[in-house]
Design a protein around this motif. Sequence first.
Motif, PDB file in Angstrom:
ATOM      1  N   LEU A   1     -16.205 -25.361  -2.190  1.00 16.33           N
ATOM      2  CA  LEU A   1     -15.150 -25.912  -1.338  1.00 16.33           C
ATOM      3  C   LEU A   1     -14.266 -26.909  -2.094  1.00 16.33           C
ATOM      4  O   LEU A   1     -13.075 -27.014  -1.808  1.00 16.33           O
ATOM      5  N   ARG A   2     -14.837 -27.601  -3.040  1.00 15.05           N
ATOM      6  CA  ARG A   2     -14.095 -28.608  -3.808  1.00 15.05           C
ATOM      7  C   ARG A   2     -12.912 -27.971  -4.545  1.00 15.05           C
ATOM      8  O   ARG A   2     -11.864 -28.591  -4.709  1.00 15.05           O
ATOM      9  N   HIS A   3     -13.073 -26.741  -5.015  1.00 16.07           N
ATOM     10  CA  HIS A   3     -12.031 -26.077  -5.802  1.00 16.07           C
ATOM     11  C   HIS A   3     -11.071 -25.238  -4.961  1.00 16.07           C
ATOM     12  O   HIS A   3     -10.057 -24.768  -5.492  1.00 16.07           O
ATOM     13  N   LEU A   4     -11.361 -25.036  -3.693  1.00 15.50           N
ATOM     14  CA  LEU A   4     -10.516 -24.162  -2.873  1.00 15.50           C
ATOM     15  C   LEU A   4      -9.063 -24.605  -2.766  1.00 15.50           C
ATOM     16  O   LEU A   4      -8.163 -23.761  -2.877  1.00 15.50           O
ATOM     17  N   PRO A   5      -8.765 -25.883  -2.527  1.00 16.91           N
ATOM     18  CA  PRO A   5      -7.345 -26.260  -2.418  1.00 16.91           C
ATOM     19  C   PRO A   5      -6.549 -25.912  -3.678  1.00 16.91           C
ATOM     20  O   PRO A   5      -5.428 -25.412  -3.597  1.00 16.91           O
ATOM     21  N   ARG A   6      -7.147 -26.155  -4.834  1.00 17.16           N
ATOM     22  CA  ARG A   6      -6.462 -25.827  -6.091  1.00 17.16           C
ATOM     23  C   ARG A   6      -6.327 -24.317  -6.253  1.00 17.16           C
ATOM     24  O   ARG A   6      -5.286 -23.821  -6.707  1.00 17.16           O
ATOM     25  N   LEU A   7      -7.348 -23.572  -5.882  1.00 17.40           N
ATOM     26  CA  LEU A   7      -7.286 -22.109  -5.948  1.00 17.40           C
ATOM     27  C   LEU A   7      -6.138 -21.590  -5.094  1.00 17.40           C
ATOM     28  O   LEU A   7      -5.356 -20.746  -5.523  1.00 17.40           O
ATOM     29  N   GLN A   8      -6.023 -22.113  -3.889  1.00 16.67           N
ATOM     30  CA  GLN A   8      -4.957 -21.661  -2.990  1.00 16.67           C
ATOM     31  C   GLN A   8      -3.579 -22.048  -3.513  1.00 16.67           C
ATOM     32  O   GLN A   8      -2.641 -21.250  -3.454  1.00 16.67           O
ATOM     33  N   ALA A   9      -3.449 -23.252  -4.053  1.00 18.60           N
ATOM     34  CA  ALA A   9      -2.159 -23.696  -4.583  1.00 18.60           C
ATOM     35  C   ALA A   9      -1.733 -22.856  -5.782  1.00 18.60           C
ATOM     36  O   ALA A   9      -0.593 -22.384  -5.860  1.00 18.60           O
ATOM     37  N   VAL A  10      -2.649 -22.648  -6.702  1.00 18.34           N
ATOM     38  CA  VAL A  10      -2.326 -21.869  -7.900  1.00 18.34           C
ATOM     39  C   VAL A  10      -2.118 -20.394  -7.535  1.00 18.34           C
ATOM     40  O   VAL A  10      -1.239 -19.740  -8.092  1.00 18.34           O
ATOM     41  N   GLY A  11      -2.880 -19.890  -6.584  1.00 18.79           N
ATOM     42  CA  GLY A  11      -2.680 -18.512  -6.130  1.00 18.79           C
ATOM     43  C   GLY A  11      -1.291 -18.310  -5.542  1.00 18.79           C
ATOM     44  O   GLY A  11      -0.608 -17.331  -5.861  1.00 18.79           O
ATOM     45  N   GLY A  12      -0.865 -19.230  -4.708  1.00 21.93           N
ATOM     46  CA  GLY A  12       0.469 -19.137  -4.117  1.00 21.93           C
ATOM     47  C   GLY A  12       1.562 -19.241  -5.168  1.00 21.93           C
ATOM     48  O   GLY A  12       2.537 -18.473  -5.154  1.00 21.93           O
ATOM     49  N   ALA A  13       1.406 -20.166  -6.104  1.00 17.87           N
ATOM     50  CA  ALA A  13       2.393 -20.327  -7.169  1.00 17.87           C
ATOM     51  C   ALA A  13       2.427 -19.097  -8.079  1.00 17.87           C
ATOM     52  O   ALA A  13       3.497 -18.679  -8.533  1.00 17.87           O
TER      53      ALA A  13
ATOM     54  N   ASP B   1       8.411   2.863 -12.750  1.00 16.65           N
ATOM     55  CA  ASP B   1       8.868   1.628 -12.110  1.00 16.65           C
ATOM     56  C   ASP B   1       8.267   1.413 -10.727  1.00 16.65           C
ATOM     57  O   ASP B   1       7.914   0.292 -10.377  1.00 16.65           O
ATOM     58  N   ASP B   2       8.130   2.490  -9.952  1.00 18.10           N
ATOM     59  CA  ASP B   2       7.568   2.345  -8.604  1.00 18.10           C
ATOM     60  C   ASP B   2       6.126   1.874  -8.650  1.00 18.10           C
ATOM     61  O   ASP B   2       5.717   1.005  -7.885  1.00 18.10           O
ATOM     62  N   ARG B   3       5.329   2.442  -9.537  1.00 16.51           N
ATOM     63  CA  ARG B   3       3.928   2.039  -9.658  1.00 16.51           C
ATOM     64  C   ARG B   3       3.799   0.611 -10.157  1.00 16.51           C
ATOM     65  O   ARG B   3       2.936  -0.131  -9.723  1.00 16.51           O
ATOM     66  N   ARG B   4       4.648   0.240 -11.097  1.00 12.52           N
ATOM     67  CA  ARG B   4       4.614  -1.124 -11.629  1.00 12.52           C
ATOM     68  C   ARG B   4       4.840  -2.137 -10.528  1.00 12.52           C
ATOM     69  O   ARG B   4       4.075  -3.085 -10.369  1.00 12.52           O
ATOM     70  N   GLY B   5       5.891  -1.923  -9.780  1.00 14.39           N
ATOM     71  CA  GLY B   5       6.205  -2.849  -8.692  1.00 14.39           C
ATOM     72  C   GLY B   5       5.145  -2.853  -7.622  1.00 14.39           C
ATOM     73  O   GLY B   5       4.798  -3.903  -7.083  1.00 14.39           O
ATOM     74  N   ARG B   6       4.611  -1.685  -7.322  1.00 19.57           N
ATOM     75  CA  ARG B   6       3.591  -1.589  -6.276  1.00 19.57           C
ATOM     76  C   ARG B   6       2.328  -2.354  -6.657  1.00 19.57           C
ATOM     77  O   ARG B   6       1.732  -3.042  -5.828  1.00 19.57           O
ATOM     78  N   PHE B   7       1.922  -2.267  -7.916  1.00 12.69           N
ATOM     79  CA  PHE B   7       0.719  -2.974  -8.358  1.00 12.69           C
ATOM     80  C   PHE B   7       0.881  -4.476  -8.154  1.00 12.69           C
ATOM     81  O   PHE B   7       0.003  -5.143  -7.606  1.00 12.69           O
ATOM     82  N   VAL B   8       1.999  -5.020  -8.589  1.00 12.02           N
ATOM     83  CA  VAL B   8       2.241  -6.456  -8.456  1.00 12.02           C
ATOM     84  C   VAL B   8       2.396  -6.832  -6.990  1.00 12.02           C
ATOM     85  O   VAL B   8       1.831  -7.829  -6.532  1.00 12.02           O
ATOM     86  N   HIS B   9       3.132  -6.029  -6.225  1.00 14.11           N
ATOM     87  CA  HIS B   9       3.288  -6.313  -4.797  1.00 14.11           C
ATOM     88  C   HIS B   9       1.951  -6.251  -4.065  1.00 14.11           C
ATOM     89  O   HIS B   9       1.712  -7.045  -3.146  1.00 14.11           O
ATOM     90  N   ASP B  10       1.090  -5.329  -4.465  1.00  7.71           N
ATOM     91  CA  ASP B  10      -0.240  -5.255  -3.837  1.00  7.71           C
ATOM     92  C   ASP B  10      -1.016  -6.547  -4.080  1.00  7.71           C
ATOM     93  O   ASP B  10      -1.651  -7.082  -3.178  1.00  7.71           O
ATOM     94  N   PHE B  11      -0.963  -7.057  -5.306  1.00  9.30           N
ATOM     95  CA  PHE B  11      -1.647  -8.313  -5.592  1.00  9.30           C
ATOM     96  C   PHE B  11      -1.091  -9.426  -4.704  1.00  9.30           C
ATOM     97  O   PHE B  11      -1.848 -10.184  -4.096  1.00  9.30           O
ATOM     98  N   ILE B  12       0.213  -9.503  -4.618  1.00  7.94           N
ATOM     99  CA  ILE B  12       0.867 -10.551  -3.825  1.00  7.94           C
ATOM    100  C   ILE B  12       0.514 -10.412  -2.348  1.00  7.94           C
ATOM    101  O   ILE B  12       0.147 -11.392  -1.695  1.00  7.94           O
ATOM    102  N   SER B  13       0.610  -9.198  -1.823  1.00  7.77           N
ATOM    103  CA  SER B  13       0.348  -9.005  -0.392  1.00  7.77           C
ATOM    104  C   SER B  13      -1.120  -9.193  -0.038  1.00  7.77           C
ATOM    105  O   SER B  13      -1.443  -9.587   1.081  1.00  7.77           O
ATOM    106  N   LEU B  14      -2.008  -8.959  -0.998  1.00  6.14           N
ATOM    107  CA  LEU B  14      -3.436  -9.143  -0.744  1.00  6.14           C
ATOM    108  C   LEU B  14      -3.894 -10.584  -0.935  1.00  6.14           C
ATOM    109  O   LEU B  14      -5.007 -10.930  -0.531  1.00  6.14           O
ATOM    110  N   TRP B  15      -3.055 -11.410  -1.551  1.00  6.44           N
ATOM    111  CA  TRP B  15      -3.483 -12.775  -1.841  1.00  6.44           C
ATOM    112  C   TRP B  15      -3.918 -13.513  -0.579  1.00  6.44           C
ATOM    113  O   TRP B  15      -4.991 -14.107  -0.532  1.00  6.44           O
ATOM    114  N   GLU B  16      -3.110 -13.501   0.443  1.00  6.75           N
ATOM    115  CA  GLU B  16      -3.434 -14.237   1.673  1.00  6.75           C
ATOM    116  C   GLU B  16      -4.706 -13.689   2.319  1.00  6.75           C
ATOM    117  O   GLU B  16      -5.554 -14.448   2.774  1.00  6.75           O
TER     118      GLU B  16
END
Length: 133
Positions: free
Chosen positions: A93-105, A21-36
């Motif tokens: 650059l044309r696709h960046l706003p959508r990339l950021q929106a979908v990444g955040g969601a 469970d710890d590794r599972r959560g860490r993997f997903v949290h790492d993706f989330i924390s690295l997104w920005e």
Amino acid sequence: MTSNYVEHDALVALLNSVGDDDRRGRFVHDFISLWETRSQRLMKALGNRDFEDADVVLLSIRSSSTMLGAWSLEAIAGMVHSAVKGFDLQGSLRHLPRLQAVGGATCQELLGVLESMRRPDAPAGGARSAKSA
């Protein structure tokens, strides 16, 4: 939980293969924390016309998105990546706003999946099944 950005079966399969469970959560949290960080690094690379660094960032986004079953994010990152590989700054650059929106969601949805894994009343057959495997 209704999925808009993450295919839950793919996510569960990944989480089952990661380990406890710890590794599972860490993997997903790492993706989330690295997104920005990844998003900012990509914008900086494109701002500097550093297509090599943009390529590296997009490969990272695409591979981790694929592993998580985040197909929409992977597809949009693929469009940006194609433009980057063609040295097409405007196309990138044309696709960046959508990339950021979908990444955040996607990150928000992943947080929801983690929360459902922690709740004892999570629906059977959903992400919680990764915990019981």
